[in-house]
Design a protein around this motif. Sequence first.
Motif, short mmCIF file in Angstrom:
data_model
loop_
_atom_site.label_atom_id
_atom_site.label_comp_id
_atom_site.label_asym_id
_atom_site.label_seq_id
_atom_site.Cartn_x
_atom_site.Cartn_y
_atom_site.Cartn_z
N GLU A 14 1.13 -1.06 -0.12
CA GLU A 14 0.06 -0.11 0.49
C GLU A 14 0.68 1.02 0.13
OE1 GLU A 14 -3.45 0.28 -0.32
OE2 GLU A 14 -3.17 -2.21 -0.71
N LEU A 15 1.65 1.53 0.97
CA LEU A 15 2.90 2.82 0.64
C LEU A 15 3.29 2.47 -0.36
CD1 LEU A 15 4.13 2.36 4.68
CD2 LEU A 15 2.54 3.87 3.80
N LEU A 16 3.73 1.30 -1.06
CA LEU A 16 4.50 1.48 -2.38
C LEU A 16 3.81 2.27 -3.56
CD1 LEU A 16 7.07 0.89 -3.63
CD2 LEU A 16 6.15 -1.33 -4.33
N CYS A 373 1.45 -11.90 -6.84
CA CYS A 373 1.16 -10.81 -5.89
C CYS A 373 0.67 -11.98 -3.91
CB CYS A 373 -0.20 -10.52 -6.38
SG CYS A 373 0.50 -9.68 -8.12
N ALA A 374 0.57 -12.47 -4.62
CA ALA A 374 0.33 -13.12 -2.97
C ALA A 374 0.92 -14.06 -2.35
CB ALA A 374 -0.30 -14.88 -3.42
N GLU A 375 2.95 -13.90 -2.99
CA GLU A 375 3.85 -14.53 -2.29
C GLU A 375 4.46 -12.90 -2.06
OE1 GLU A 375 7.81 -15.69 -3.73
OE2 GLU A 375 6.32 -15.84 -5.11
N HIS A 376 3.82 -12.45 -2.48
CA HIS A 376 4.73 -10.30 -2.27
C HIS A 376 3.71 -9.23 -1.47
CE1 HIS A 376 7.15 -12.00 -5.42
NE2 HIS A 376 8.49 -10.90 -4.54
N GLY A 377 2.55 -10.06 -0.77
CA GLY A 377 1.74 -9.61 0.03
C GLY A 377 0.97 -8.30 -0.59
N VAL A 379 -2.47 -8.40 -1.81
CA VAL A 379 -3.05 -9.60 -2.15
C VAL A 379 -4.42 -9.20 -2.67
CG1 VAL A 379 -5.09 -9.85 0.02
CG2 VAL A 379 -3.06 -9.13 0.96
N ASP A 380 -4.98 -7.70 -3.03
CA ASP A 380 -6.11 -6.92 -3.24
C ASP A 380 -5.49 -8.11 -4.81
OD1 ASP A 380 -6.73 -5.78 -1.17
OD2 ASP A 380 -6.71 -3.87 -2.03
N GLN A 381 -4.74 -7.63 -5.50
CA GLN A 381 -4.14 -7.66 -6.81
C GLN A 381 -4.65 -9.08 -7.02
OE1 GLN A 381 -2.44 -6.00 -5.10
NE2 GLN A 381 -3.07 -3.68 -6.31
N ALA A 382 -3.68 -10.11 -6.01
CA ALA A 382 -3.83 -11.35 -5.77
C ALA A 382 -5.32 -12.26 -6.10
CB ALA A 382 -3.35 -12.13 -4.80
N ALA A 383 -5.84 -11.35 -5.66
CA ALA A 383 -7.30 -12.13 -5.88
C ALA A 383 -8.41 -11.63 -6.77
CB ALA A 383 -7.94 -10.98 -4.05
N HIS A 384 -7.65 -10.62 -7.27
CA HIS A 384 -8.18 -9.52 -8.59
C HIS A 384 -7.82 -10.95 -10.02
CE1 HIS A 384 -9.06 -7.93 -12.23
NE2 HIS A 384 -7.62 -7.88 -12.53
N HIS A 385 -6.24 -11.30 -9.53
CA HIS A 385 -6.22 -12.14 -10.55
C HIS A 385 -6.09 -13.62 -10.59
CE1 HIS A 385 -3.61 -9.46 -12.73
NE2 HIS A 385 -2.59 -8.95 -11.57
N LEU A 398 -7.48 -17.36 -0.26
CA LEU A 398 -6.86 -16.50 -0.22
C LEU A 398 -7.29 -15.47 0.63
CD1 LEU A 398 -3.72 -15.05 -0.59
CD2 LEU A 398 -5.55 -13.96 -2.53
N VAL A 399 -9.23 -14.98 0.58
CA VAL A 399 -9.94 -14.21 1.71
C VAL A 399 -10.30 -14.84 2.92
CG1 VAL A 399 -11.61 -13.16 0.99
CG2 VAL A 399 -10.59 -13.10 -0.57
N ALA A 400 -10.04 -15.95 2.28
CA ALA A 400 -10.34 -15.63 4.14
C ALA A 400 -8.78 -16.79 4.55
CB ALA A 400 -10.67 -18.07 3.71
N ARG A 401 -8.05 -16.33 4.35
CA ARG A 401 -6.70 -16.30 4.81
C ARG A 401 -6.75 -14.67 5.31
NH1 ARG A 401 -2.71 -16.85 2.40
NH2 ARG A 401 -3.20 -18.13 0.31
N ARG A 402 -6.71 -14.05 5.40
CA ARG A 402 -6.36 -12.79 4.41
C ARG A 402 -7.65 -11.51 5.40
NH1 ARG A 402 -1.01 -12.90 2.10
NH2 ARG A 402 -1.02 -10.50 3.34
#
Length: 935
Positions: A14-16, A373-377, A379-385, A398-402
């Motif tokens: 998010e900061l990046l 994206c999931a590996e690098h944190g 999360v938003d982009q990982a869920a989208h893809h 992923l959503v259940a974990r995060r």
Amino acid sequence: MAETGESVHTAAPELLFLETRLRVPHPRRDIIERGALSSRLDEVTAYPLTLVSAPAGSGKTTLVSNWVRDSDLPVIWYSLDEDDNEPFRFLGHLIGAVQQLPVDVSHSLVRALSTNNRAPLRRMVARLNNDIAAANRTIVLVLDDYHLIHEPDIHDGLVYMLQHQPPNLHLILITREDPPLPLARLRVRGQIQEFRARDLKFDRAETAAFLAQALGQEPAPREVDLLYEQTEGWIAGLQLAALALRSVAHDPAARRDFIRNFSGDDRLVVDFLMEEVLARQPEDVRDFLVNTSLLNRFNASLCAAVLGRQTSAAECQEMLEHLESANLFLVALDNRRRWYRYHHMFADLLRYQLARHRRAERPALHRRAANWCAEHGFVDQAAHHFLAAGETDMAAELVARRWTELLVQGRVKRLARWLAALPESAIVSEPHLLIARGWVQAILHDAFLAAEQQLQQAQKLLKGAPQSLADELTGHIMALRAFMARLQDAPARRLIALSEEALARLPAADFADLLVATNLPVAYLVEDDAHAALGVIRDLDRRLRRRPSHGFHHDPDLLASPESMRTAILVRQGRLHEAERRCRRLLARWSQAGGGSPHAFESELLEVNLATVLYEWNRLEEAAPLLQRALAHFGPGNQIVEMSAAMLLARIERVQRADRPAPALETVARLAETGAQSLQLARYRAAFEASLALQAGALDDVEAWRSAWGVDLTAGGKLPAVLLRGELPYLEQTTLVRLHIARRLQDGKDSLTDTHDDLERRLREAHAGGWTSRVVELLALSALAHEAGGDRSAALTALRQALALAEPQGYVRRFVDEGPVMAHLLYAALEQDLMPDYTGRLLAAFELEHDASQPQPAGRAAGLVEPLSEREHEVLQLIAAGLSNQEIASELVLSIHTVKSHASNLYGKLGVGSRTEAIAAAHTLGLLSSAEVRE
């Protein structure tokens, strides 16, 4: 990013993205000077709003970014995207942009964004406007790609910002379409400057200059004329045409054919040109462009992951640098050239190519992007893809974990979108997701029945689950039920039961433990059980100290909220010294952390609690600045505590400058009129103003207040301390008690039977609850009531009890604020040698107000602020006769401590510091005859 040697913390994405989107876009190499437009932009400070609205490819961002780089004005740049349609995410990024200037944004506003119990966006925008205004410098705020915003709350917040815009702030909106703002009204008022497509398009000379630069050679005049006519000066069309012309630059016939056929609908032209541009690129470039087009933002490592093992990150980095140098619509997002995106229009067309020609490859590309994206944190982009890849099970996992991370971050709308994108079958079979959807329904929609249905379904699924998982998720279920119970004002007993069951099951590091644990002190205080409330806070302290030392669940200052509550309880329990030590220690620790506590509201609450202690000790010069600082930084949504602080400051201002208005009263009035709990706050304000009127002797005004608000001494329920539901009626009833006492003193007619009964009842409750501060006050009122009824003996008995409780903690204002009648009682206590040292200190603190229209009390001389008592006059005479303190004690049959107290009091009244000065001052004031002074 392993390939580049960079590390990414789970909180870093998010900061990046925030940092890269707060930078002015990097200048293009094919810049055409646009002097007339730049001159118009130089006038930006003459308008609250500058609107740059034109279709894609019109050069909007390029124009403004180039002007920014040449301007000396402080500029905030914020490039928007679809993710910014969450109002508080939008405001959080905007605050981050503002702080880069830097502008001193109040910590309370930053803190308010990290809680679920947020104030309305308008109120937060108002606070940000105030912070910008306080910067006292011209600021230009650029919002780029505003057309991507479609959230009504954000539009409403921007309208509010414009309506109340500080004069030093100037807004530039860059957008493809007009935003839903009151543009017509701004035009009529001359408050807007506009740049439209007709302003931005190239003229013929600019077209010629651009083509010469892009082609590396002077185009023929006829070529310039044709392209100018066909594109009508549309910059993107000219840029795309120039890219296509490069491939036929040395073939005059092909160039003529291309230009001759360059016509038609804009969309067809763009499609044709993209085909021409892509067709003329090498196959590896074409594959790279199309296959990475599904990424909104990317770096070399992400591109390599999407393309597969055959391409390394180093090769991808080399390709990105080539694309940038070739002007193939690549936009650098940081100065290090690590993160990029494609031009929006270019990306759309690349994705069209991907969908049209490589449909079968898309799921695999999305899957590889999701895994990276999931590996690098991210999360938003990982869920989208994952969802785009059709991997609903992976997305659900992923959503259940995060999902808890989104709740902690306050991004509930994003969680709602994730859940809405999942198939219903995935949600109803997963208890984590059912609980997550319950939180969404409760927080966003107040749909408590629907949320409860999710919880019941989750409980059914847990029947066969492992015990540890069943306990944890049952704890979450109870936590949500406790949350809903609090929102629905459920009985305190039910809130306590749900919260305790949740805490018994939740792991120590779970996100919900703080939320639930802060329910409990409030619930116990409603039950008037301060001992249990403090026990919960101590237990929470232990739980939080067992948290892991890393991860998003860890926050070293999570104790801020319970600690501020603890100090508020200690103050009302009369443990003033302990409260002062805790407040100072926490404030010092948070200050050393840099920039104040991350929980700024609790810092301000601690300042109010500390100021309350200092006020009780009559250290008004120390208390006032604390309150002023707290009031200057209170965040939105804290009006009740803010009003309490303003009330205390108003009391101090009345003491310090009785002949002038108290500015803090204006703050009290404003909060009562604008607060979300307007009825409660209005009632609170009315009771407070009635108490001030009573001190001023305006009894008729107090009677009018009593009648208007229907205040009486009916028993009602308990009046718990700390919470407004107890503090407000307590203020009302003690003010009414003081009114009855004042009426009795005035005309001697009112019976005080009901008053005594009420005081006795409240004293029993205060004793039982351990609220020593109230006990002291109620005993003081009981003493005044007995004195007003003519029972001096009973008055001194009650006063003796009050003094015994108050003296160890150093109370002063509890007695001084009761006025002259209390002073006379204290003189009577001193005559009986009742706690003479403490009584003497209290009397020395009195500043009795005197109405010049009233006759002078006996023994009062002109110029003497406060009259000497009969005993003080006797001590003065013996001092003048030359007797020592021991001799005076023997003469008057008093203890030497009492004599010293009388001497200290009369020194204070005379404004002197020694016996010699006292004799001289008394002689000047006519308090001593020459015969009384020993020669």
